[in-house]
Design a protein around this motif. Structure first.
Motif, PDB file in Angstrom:
ATOM      1  N   ALA A  69       0.890  -1.248   0.040  1.00  0.00           N
ATOM      2  CA  ALA A  69      -0.060  -0.028  -0.111  1.00  0.00           C
ATOM      3  C   ALA A  69       1.025   1.489  -0.122  1.00  0.00           C
ATOM      4  O   ALA A  69       1.939   1.451   0.789  1.00  0.00           O
ATOM      5  CB  ALA A  69      -0.869  -0.078   1.108  1.00  0.00           C
ATOM      6  N   GLY A  70       0.675   1.948  -0.785  1.00  0.00           N
ATOM      7  CA  GLY A  70       1.292   3.270  -0.913  1.00  0.00           C
ATOM      8  C   GLY A  70       2.417   3.194  -2.108  1.00  0.00           C
ATOM      9  O   GLY A  70       3.217   4.390  -2.392  1.00  0.00           O
ATOM     10  N   ALA A  71       2.950   2.036  -2.708  1.00  0.00           N
ATOM     11  CA  ALA A  71       3.825   2.074  -3.550  1.00  0.00           C
ATOM     12  C   ALA A  71       3.283   2.495  -4.834  1.00  0.00           C
ATOM     13  O   ALA A  71       2.280   2.418  -5.153  1.00  0.00           O
ATOM     14  CB  ALA A  71       4.106   0.528  -3.942  1.00  0.00           C
ATOM     15  N   GLN A  72       4.000   3.168  -5.652  1.00  0.00           N
ATOM     16  CA  GLN A  72       3.756   3.676  -6.906  1.00  0.00           C
ATOM     17  C   GLN A  72       4.128   2.643  -8.070  1.00  0.00           C
ATOM     18  O   GLN A  72       4.688   1.802  -7.985  1.00  0.00           O
ATOM     19  CB  GLN A  72       4.606   4.923  -7.541  1.00  0.00           C
ATOM     20  N   ALA A  73       3.051   2.905  -9.143  1.00  0.00           N
ATOM     21  CA  ALA A  73       3.093   1.891 -10.202  1.00  0.00           C
ATOM     22  C   ALA A  73       4.476   1.802 -10.816  1.00  0.00           C
ATOM     23  O   ALA A  73       4.936   0.689 -11.426  1.00  0.00           O
ATOM     24  CB  ALA A  73       1.997   2.039 -10.975  1.00  0.00           C
ATOM     25  N   ASP A  74       5.121   2.665 -10.925  1.00  0.00           N
ATOM     26  CA  ASP A  74       6.146   2.774 -11.870  1.00  0.00           C
ATOM     27  C   ASP A  74       7.667   2.704 -11.154  1.00  0.00           C
ATOM     28  O   ASP A  74       8.751   2.684 -11.715  1.00  0.00           O
ATOM     29  CB  ASP A  74       6.311   4.281 -12.576  1.00  0.00           C
ATOM     30  N   GLU A  75       7.527   2.329  -9.608  1.00  0.00           N
ATOM     31  CA  GLU A  75       8.818   2.333  -8.918  1.00  0.00           C
ATOM     32  C   GLU A  75       9.035   0.719  -8.593  1.00  0.00           C
ATOM     33  O   GLU A  75       8.234   0.017  -8.851  1.00  0.00           O
ATOM     34  CB  GLU A  75       8.751   3.057  -7.684  1.00  0.00           C
ATOM     35  N   MET A  76      10.406   0.529  -8.626  1.00  0.00           N
ATOM     36  CA  MET A  76      10.561  -0.694  -8.227  1.00  0.00           C
ATOM     37  C   MET A  76      10.249  -1.300  -6.924  1.00  0.00           C
ATOM     38  O   MET A  76      10.267  -0.424  -5.874  1.00  0.00           O
ATOM     39  CB  MET A  76      12.280  -1.004  -8.331  1.00  0.00           C
ATOM     40  N   LYS A  77       9.728  -2.413  -6.932  1.00  0.00           N
ATOM     41  CA  LYS A  77       9.259  -2.936  -5.635  1.00  0.00           C
ATOM     42  C   LYS A  77       9.989  -4.134  -4.949  1.00  0.00           C
ATOM     43  O   LYS A  77      10.092  -5.176  -5.879  1.00  0.00           O
ATOM     44  CB  LYS A  77       7.761  -3.449  -5.774  1.00  0.00           C
ATOM     45  N   LEU A  78      10.584  -4.132  -3.974  1.00  0.00           N
ATOM     46  CA  LEU A  78      11.581  -5.022  -3.370  1.00  0.00           C
ATOM     47  C   LEU A  78      10.720  -5.524  -2.003  1.00  0.00           C
ATOM     48  O   LEU A  78      10.508  -5.030  -1.231  1.00  0.00           O
ATOM     49  CB  LEU A  78      12.794  -4.604  -3.184  1.00  0.00           C
ATOM     50  N   LEU A  79      10.484  -6.787  -2.082  1.00  0.00           N
ATOM     51  CA  LEU A  79       9.758  -7.701  -1.158  1.00  0.00           C
ATOM     52  C   LEU A  79      10.711  -8.461  -0.110  1.00  0.00           C
ATOM     53  O   LEU A  79      11.406  -9.285  -0.733  1.00  0.00           O
ATOM     54  CB  LEU A  79       8.508  -8.419  -1.529  1.00  0.00           C
ATOM     55  N   LEU A  80      10.829  -8.313   1.228  1.00  0.00           N
ATOM     56  CA  LEU A  80      11.468  -9.267   2.117  1.00  0.00           C
ATOM     57  C   LEU A  80      10.411 -10.236   2.741  1.00  0.00           C
ATOM     58  O   LEU A  80       9.279  -9.680   3.340  1.00  0.00           O
ATOM     59  CB  LEU A  80      12.017  -8.231   3.231  1.00  0.00           C
ATOM     60  N   ALA A  81      10.728 -11.463   2.423  1.00  0.00           N
ATOM     61  CA  ALA A  81       9.648 -12.441   2.793  1.00  0.00           C
ATOM     62  C   ALA A  81      10.266 -13.462   3.335  1.00  0.00           C
ATOM     63  O   ALA A  81      11.022 -14.187   2.411  1.00  0.00           O
ATOM     64  CB  ALA A  81       8.715 -12.695   1.570  1.00  0.00           C
ATOM     65  N   HIS A  82      10.087 -14.138   4.452  1.00  0.00           N
ATOM     66  CA  HIS A  82      10.862 -15.280   5.072  1.00  0.00           C
ATOM     67  C   HIS A  82      10.576 -16.499   4.241  1.00  0.00           C
ATOM     68  O   HIS A  82      11.394 -17.106   3.849  1.00  0.00           O
ATOM     69  CB  HIS A  82      10.326 -15.406   6.598  1.00  0.00           C
ATOM     70  N   ASN A  83       9.365 -16.542   3.677  1.00  0.00           N
ATOM     71  CA  ASN A  83       8.943 -17.918   3.152  1.00  0.00           C
ATOM     72  C   ASN A  83       8.711 -17.582   1.494  1.00  0.00           C
ATOM     73  O   ASN A  83       8.157 -16.745   1.078  1.00  0.00           O
ATOM     74  CB  ASN A  83       7.807 -18.480   3.566  1.00  0.00           C
ATOM     75  N   PRO A  84       9.655 -18.260   0.559  1.00  0.00           N
ATOM     76  CA  PRO A  84       9.450 -18.070  -0.633  1.00  0.00           C
ATOM     77  C   PRO A  84       8.293 -18.508  -1.351  1.00  0.00           C
ATOM     78  O   PRO A  84       8.024 -18.200  -2.667  1.00  0.00           O
ATOM     79  CB  PRO A  84      10.892 -18.904  -1.328  1.00  0.00           C
ATOM     80  N   ILE A  85       7.232 -19.351  -0.575  1.00  0.00           N
ATOM     81  CA  ILE A  85       5.925 -19.747  -1.146  1.00  0.00           C
ATOM     82  C   ILE A  85       5.250 -18.487  -1.528  1.00  0.00           C
ATOM     83  O   ILE A  85       4.299 -18.825  -2.479  1.00  0.00           O
ATOM     84  CB  ILE A  85       5.427 -20.415  -0.079  1.00  0.00           C
ATOM     85  N   ILE A  86       5.570 -17.206  -1.267  1.00  0.00           N
ATOM     86  CA  ILE A  86       4.659 -16.181  -1.513  1.00  0.00           C
ATOM     87  C   ILE A  86       5.076 -15.645  -2.961  1.00  0.00           C
ATOM     88  O   ILE A  86       4.438 -14.660  -3.579  1.00  0.00           O
ATOM     89  CB  ILE A  86       5.091 -14.851  -0.481  1.00  0.00           C
ATOM     90  N   LEU A  87       5.944 -16.335  -3.621  1.00  0.00           N
ATOM     91  CA  LEU A  87       6.339 -15.890  -5.010  1.00  0.00           C
ATOM     92  C   LEU A  87       5.343 -15.545  -6.036  1.00  0.00           C
ATOM     93  O   LEU A  87       5.207 -14.528  -6.620  1.00  0.00           O
ATOM     94  CB  LEU A  87       7.538 -16.648  -5.614  1.00  0.00           C
ATOM     95  N   ARG A  88       4.428 -16.578  -6.236  1.00  0.00           N
ATOM     96  CA  ARG A  88       3.110 -16.482  -7.113  1.00  0.00           C
ATOM     97  C   ARG A  88       2.382 -15.223  -6.926  1.00  0.00           C
ATOM     98  O   ARG A  88       1.825 -14.197  -7.682  1.00  0.00           O
ATOM     99  CB  ARG A  88       2.458 -17.674  -7.147  1.00  0.00           C
ATOM    100  N   ARG A  89       1.997 -14.962  -5.526  1.00  0.00           N
ATOM    101  CA  ARG A  89       1.273 -13.825  -5.111  1.00  0.00           C
ATOM    102  C   ARG A  89       2.024 -12.314  -5.368  1.00  0.00           C
ATOM    103  O   ARG A  89       1.449 -11.740  -5.833  1.00  0.00           O
ATOM    104  CB  ARG A  89       0.883 -14.040  -3.589  1.00  0.00           C
TER     105      ARG A  89
END
Length: 126
Positions: free
Chosen positions: A30-50
């Motif tokens: 929430a708050g991310a702009q459509a044209d900026e790079m989004k970097l996600l830190l996620a403990h479990n890689p199962i979230i990749l598809r979502r």
């Protein structure tokens, strides 16, 4: 959280472990702009598809310990990986993921054929 420098920005987001059911990907983005790079830190890689469906560009993850004990070859006789998202670099559509083997162990305090690692990644804007 947005990081900005010299007119460019990227969005850094993080989610809790999927196994505890507290990850909220829409809230993290929430708050991310459509044209900026989004970097996600996620403990479990199962979230990749979502994450890929949500437009995340890059996911950094762990959780797997790289398999912790590796007795069989990483690839089957047909050349296909035995398990996806166990370690290293991967991709789902336009979203990339890096899964580190990390330093620790789980259940049994052993590692075999899967040495611990500390990863150093350098991200560059193109």
């Amino acid at each position: 959280m947005r990081f900005e420098k010299d007119g460019a920005s990227f969005w850094l987001a993080g989610v809790d472990d999927t196994m505890v059911g507290l990850e909220d990907l829409p809230l993290a983005l929430a708050g991310a702009q459509a044209d900026e790079m989004k970097l996600l830190l996620a403990h479990n890689p199962i979230i990749l598809r979502r994450a890929a469906r949500a437009g995340v560009d890059f996911v950094l993850s762990g959780h797997t310990h790289g398999g912790q004990v590796a007795i069989r070859p990483e690839r089957s006789a047909s050349g296909r990986p035995r398990r996806r998202l166990l370690k290293g670099l991967g991709r789902q559509g336009e979203t990339q993921i890096y899964v580190t083997r990390g330093l620790g162990t789980v259940i049994l305090p052993i590692r075999y054929g899967c040495p611990p690692e500390v990863s150093l990644l350098e991200l560059r804007s193109i």
